[in-house]
Write a protein that holds these residues in place. Structure first.
Motif, short mmCIF file in Angstrom:
data_model
loop_
_atom_site.label_atom_id
_atom_site.label_comp_id
_atom_site.label_asym_id
_atom_site.label_seq_id
_atom_site.Cartn_x
_atom_site.Cartn_y
_atom_site.Cartn_z
N ALA A 189 -42.82 98.95 125.03
CA ALA A 189 -43.79 99.02 123.94
C ALA A 189 -44.00 97.63 123.35
O ALA A 189 -43.04 96.87 123.17
CB ALA A 189 -43.32 99.98 122.86
N PHE A 190 -45.25 97.30 123.05
CA PHE A 190 -45.58 96.01 122.42
C PHE A 190 -46.90 96.14 121.68
O PHE A 190 -47.66 97.11 121.88
CB PHE A 190 -45.67 94.89 123.46
N THR A 191 -47.17 95.15 120.82
CA THR A 191 -48.42 95.10 120.05
C THR A 191 -49.02 93.71 120.21
O THR A 191 -48.31 92.70 120.16
CB THR A 191 -48.18 95.39 118.56
N VAL A 192 -50.34 93.65 120.39
CA VAL A 192 -51.08 92.40 120.43
C VAL A 192 -52.06 92.39 119.26
O VAL A 192 -52.78 93.36 119.05
CB VAL A 192 -51.84 92.23 121.75
N THR A 193 -52.04 91.31 118.47
CA THR A 193 -52.95 91.20 117.34
C THR A 193 -54.04 90.18 117.63
O THR A 193 -53.84 89.24 118.42
CB THR A 193 -52.20 90.79 116.07
#
Length: 932
Positions: free
Chosen positions: A157-161
């Motif tokens: 799981a990861f997030t890119v802003t």
């Protein structure tokens, strides 16, 4: 198609504020994410879904787009282990951060936290788009997952802003939607935003429920998939009709808001400094051109030619174009830089122009899109001159004054104006100059079905001409010849390139390739006449749109991009064209498959000339016109243009003999000699071609000499078997067995076993021949039948008629209705002069089956001859030769029949023609006792 990540295009998001980073962050899952429960490795559903978790969530807030992605999948096999064992995450540090939440391996009841062990992602300092001349600034974070095993579940799981000040607080984004038949434990799309923000959603699949609900201070939409399988569409449907598995979000109010947002980036006031190099270029154009149209053409040519394309998407260079002075100095720029440069030059040249956003691949879809920056990946110039809309693309290649009216295939554009603008249609027009001009000349004066010298000239313009120039500059001699061979071989039948030349005209921006060589005959025999096809432009064209489904009946047909082509074919005919006629479509409908078409045909002075011109604007074919257009195209294809030889044209062997005696083949042989002399040392194909021609000219010694040289390079079974046949024609019987044996050793199939057995038989080694065939007979199947047919031939030569018939009987018992086997038995009985009534029945049955009819008629003629029925034999032979005029065996037998009927001259002509390149044919007939 629509692109999921806008940063893959020419227009990208620009630099972000200082909170962005070039190294991954490691943080817990954000509070706004609705986290899915982890899969349990030993409690997976049955049957196991293809994907365990594919969870995509987006949060739009304060001008920032945060995209959370979680995936969990079983590593089911070693191939998946190799692929899944490396995790890669791309992001653009000028825009935002990548935040890693977890990397886990689930093995049975055990959870292995990869990050807890201290493993971290490495940042790869590389340019993802360098090969496409793009400096994107995109970085890749990569992690090799240590300890992963087949059977593990990999849970990541990861997030890119991403945030862009150029958008003035607006945000837009895309998410792919998983669809059936893919199965998933959890497939989710979730988008949320503050309830006081104006965010709209749009899906491009039928049946997506996008009604938002309020959850606290936020509005959100959550889709649980997989969604229904997209409705199938015909491949030729315009893009806007195709369902795309995407959901789009945008905070832009309308297209005018998008236009206003980007317009300031392309203000041109004061961008060309007096006395600068760029000002000097503008002055040069002004002095060289008298009219606004000429000035626009020279400015466009300057930008296209002098400024190489290089996308620069780093440090504020994304949505914000590079300054024209910098572009002119650096001599490179992307679509934004080239457009701003061209706009500044046109303003200085007093040409009315404005920037326009467009989509290179998905222009047809733009009106269906939500207003937003993600709808576009390109920018160009819209100029208005003499009241006419012109579309000038600085990233194009080779535009000249004559090309200004040409239209790009983008279909829609958004003008960038400070007051805002709506979408503007780009009305498509056919290209003024031909994209390709093709001229082919084939000199067939030597005769039908003989190789013919040809000349080919093809001129391309624009991007294709630039590619040709690059090939000329960078390619070596071998590559250039291969290119010439490939181009010519795609247009002319069976070509061998002998000379080629490539030229580039910088003034016209055209590239021309000229090829000379040898083409194999394109003549065929059917329905009693020799015909040659004259279709060049339409030879490989197809138009068969399928609108059979009820749901498809209202869908128009897309015809591609604007394109104009001219193709001319000249064929120099034998005998000055005397008695040659045309058949088929000598004219074309003015509209054909969505294009305008014209054909000019002449047959005069021994030359037939066909010129076809087609021009397509890229306009769609309306649904109500599809049926009529399809029928019109089918009618043209059903009447291909042919040139037809006279009924009394000489037979092939006579043509070859006369051509050889008259010297008409000298130019062709000279070209073969040149091809052989210039061939690569490891390429025997030119020797093969010259050997084949010499064989057809009854120059068996010359053919053998070439073949032996080819065999020295590559001793294939096919070449060795041809050597055996040439030795037979030369009556070098002491060598044919070794040659046939060598072919069999190179390829131990039944085909070459039969050749070997035949050679042994010629020299009286019958028992050895039968031994060669026996393994194939024991093996059964098709090989058995072929070997039994050859066994019968061996036994016939041995003089054992009973066993010969028994062999062929056995083959027929295995496949009773095989016309070839029935014909073989008929022929066998005829040659041995036994059981003639049974032989006649076999031939009648083979003819009734309608396959290999000419061969069966020839066999039946022999049976009639044996029975003394000369008129019936003659009738069968005439019919066989009307179907297959070059059947030497039938021609020879007809010569014998003619002699017995008192036609000495006709008999001599037939026998001479039959034995021209089959000199030992008479030996067999004498051995069978079939003589005049």
């Amino acid at each position: 198609m629509l692109r999921v990540a806008a940063f893959t295009a020419c227009l990208l998001a620009s630099a972000a504020p200082a909170w962005a980073g070039e190294t991954p962050l490691y943080q817990p899952v954000p509070a706004w994410v609705k986290e899915a429960p982890a899969p349990v490795a030993d409690k997976l559903p049955t049957p196991r879904p293809q994907v365990l978790i594919f969870d995509q969530q987006q949060r739009i807030e304060d001008g920032r787009l945060s995209t959370y992605l979680r995936s969990a999948n079983v590593i089911a096999n070693p191939a998946m282990l190799n692929q899944a064992g490396t995790i890669r995450v791309d992001w653009q540090p000028d825009h935002g951060d990548v935040v890693i939440h977890h990397v886990r391996l689930l093995r049975g009841a055990e959870t292995i936290d990869v990050l807890a062990k201290g493993d971290r992602f490495n940042v790869l300092k590389r340019e993802l788009g360098m090969e496409q001349r793009m400096l994107t600034g995109i970085l890749t974070a990569a992690l090799e997952v240590e300890g992963a095993q087949v059977g593990d579940i990999l849970d990541v799981a990861f997030t890119v802003t991403s945030r862009d000040p150029v958008l003035k607080g607006n945000v837009d984004g895309l998410m792919p939607v998983m669809t059936k038949p893919v199965t998933a434990g959890l497939a989710r799309n979730r988008i949320s935003w503050r309830k006081d923000a104006d965010v709209r959603l749009r899906g491009y699949l039928d049946g997506l429920a996008l009604e938002p609900v309020t959850v606290g201070d936020y509005r959100e939409v959550e889709l649980i998939g997989p969604a229904a399988k997209p409705v199938e569409m015909p491949m030729d449907a315009p893009l806007r009709f195709r369902p795309l598995p995407l959901v789009e979000a945008s905070s832009f109010a309308d297209w005018q808001a998008v236009s206003k947002t980007f317009a300031p980036l392309y203000a041109t006031e004061g961008l060309i400094a007096p006395g600068s190099l760029l000002a000097a270029e503008v002055a040069r154009i002004r002095s060289a051109a008298k009219t606004p149209r000429e000035r626009a053409a020279l400015a466009l040519q300057s930008v296209q030619t002098e400024i190489r394309y290089l996308f620069k998407g780093m440090a504020g260079g994304n949505y914000t174009p590079q300054a024209p002075a910098r572009t002119w100095e650096a001599r490179y720029g992307d679509c934004k830089a080239k457009t701003l440069l061209l706009l500044a030059m046109l303003q200085a040249l007093e040409v009315e122009a404005e920037p326009v956003l467009a989509s290179i691949e998905a222009g047809d879809y733009v009106p269906k899109r939500l207003p937003g920056s993600a709808a576009f990946d390109h920018v160009l110039v819209h100029a208005t001159i003499d009241g006419k809309d012109l579309w000038l693309d600085g990233t194009g290649q080779g535009a000249r004054l004559a090309d200004l009216d040409d239209t790009p295939p983008f279909r829609w554009g958004l003008p960038l104006r400070t007051a805002g603008a709506e979408l503007m249609p780009i009305v498509m027009r056919a290209n003024a100059r031909p994209d390709a001009v093709l001229a082919v000349e084939i000199d067939e004066r030597a005769g039908l079905r003989l190789p013919a010298p040809f000349k080919l000239r093809m001129t391309l313009r624009g991007a294709n001409a630039e590619m040709m120039r690059m090939a000329q500059t960078a390619g070596n001699a071998e590559q250039m010849k291969a290119m010439a061979q490939g181009i010519a071989g795609n247009i002319v039948s069976g070509v061998r390139v002998v000379t080629h030349k490539l030229d580039f005209d910088a003034a016209e921006n055209t590239g021309t390739i000229e090829v000379e060589g040898i083409a194999q005959s394109d003549w065929s025999f059917a329905n009693g006449r020799n015909r040659r096809g004259l279709e060049l432009a339409l030879a490989k064209a197809t138009f068969a749109p399928d609108r059979s489904r009820t749901a498809w009946k209202t869908i128009p047909v897309a015809t591609g991009n604007p394109e104009t082509n001219v193709a001319t074919l000249r064929v120099i005919l034998p005998d000055g064209g005397k008695g040659y006629t045309l058949e088929g479509a000598e004219t074309l409908p003015t509209a054909l498959a969505g294009a305008s078409a014209a054909r000019k045909v002449t047959l005069a002075n021994g030359i037939v000339t066909v010129e076809d011109r087609t021009a397509s604007s890229g306009a769609e074919i309306a649904p109500e016109r599809v049926s009529a257009e399809r029928a019109a195209f089918a009618a043209i294809k059903a009447r291909p243009l042919n040139v037809v030889a006279p009924v009394d044209v000489a037979r092939d062997a006579v043509i070859r003999r006369d051509a050889m005696r008259s010297g008409r083949l000298k130019p062709i042989m000279a070209m073969y000699d040149k091809a052989v002399a210039e061939a690569e040392p490891d390429d025997p194909s030119a020797l093969d071609d010259r050997s084949n021609l010499r064989w057809r000219l009854a120059d068996f010694k010359g053919a053998l000499a070439d073949l032996d040289k080819a065999i020295a390079i590559e001793a294939s079974a096919e070449r060795l078997s041809r050597r055996h046949s040439l030795l037979y024609n030369l009556r070098r019987d002491g060598e044919i067995v070794d040659a046939a044996k060598a072919a069999f050793e190179a390829d131990s199939s039944v085909t070459y076993a039969n050749y070997y057995a035949g050679a042994l038989t010629y020299t009286g080694r019958y028992d050895e021949a039968l031994e060669v065939l026996e393994p194939f007979i024991v093996g059964g199947g098709q090989d058995m039948r072929a070997a039994l047919a050859e066994r019968a031939e061996v036994l016939e030569r041995k003089g054992d008629a009973e066993e010969a018939v028994a062999a062929i009987d056995r083959a027929i018992a295995d496949k009773p209705n095989d016309p070839d086997l029935l014909n073989s038995r008929c022929w066998l009985r005829g040659t041995m002069n036994v059981e003639l009534d049974a032989a006649l029945a076999d031939c009648d049955r083979a003819i009734a089956l309608g396959i290999s009819t000419a061969a069966a008629l020839d066999s039946r003629a022999l049976v009639h001859f044996r029975a003394g029925r000369l008129d019936q034999a003659r009738a069968d032979l005439d019919q066989a030769l009307s179907l297959a005029p070059e059947m030497n065996a039938a021609l020879y037998l007809r010569g014998i029949v003619r002699k017995r009927q008192g036609d000495a001259a006709g008999s001599a002509a037939d026998i001479e023609a039959a034995t021209f390149d089959s000199p030992r044919l008479a030996d067999d007939y004498k051995r069978w006792g079939v003589t005049g």
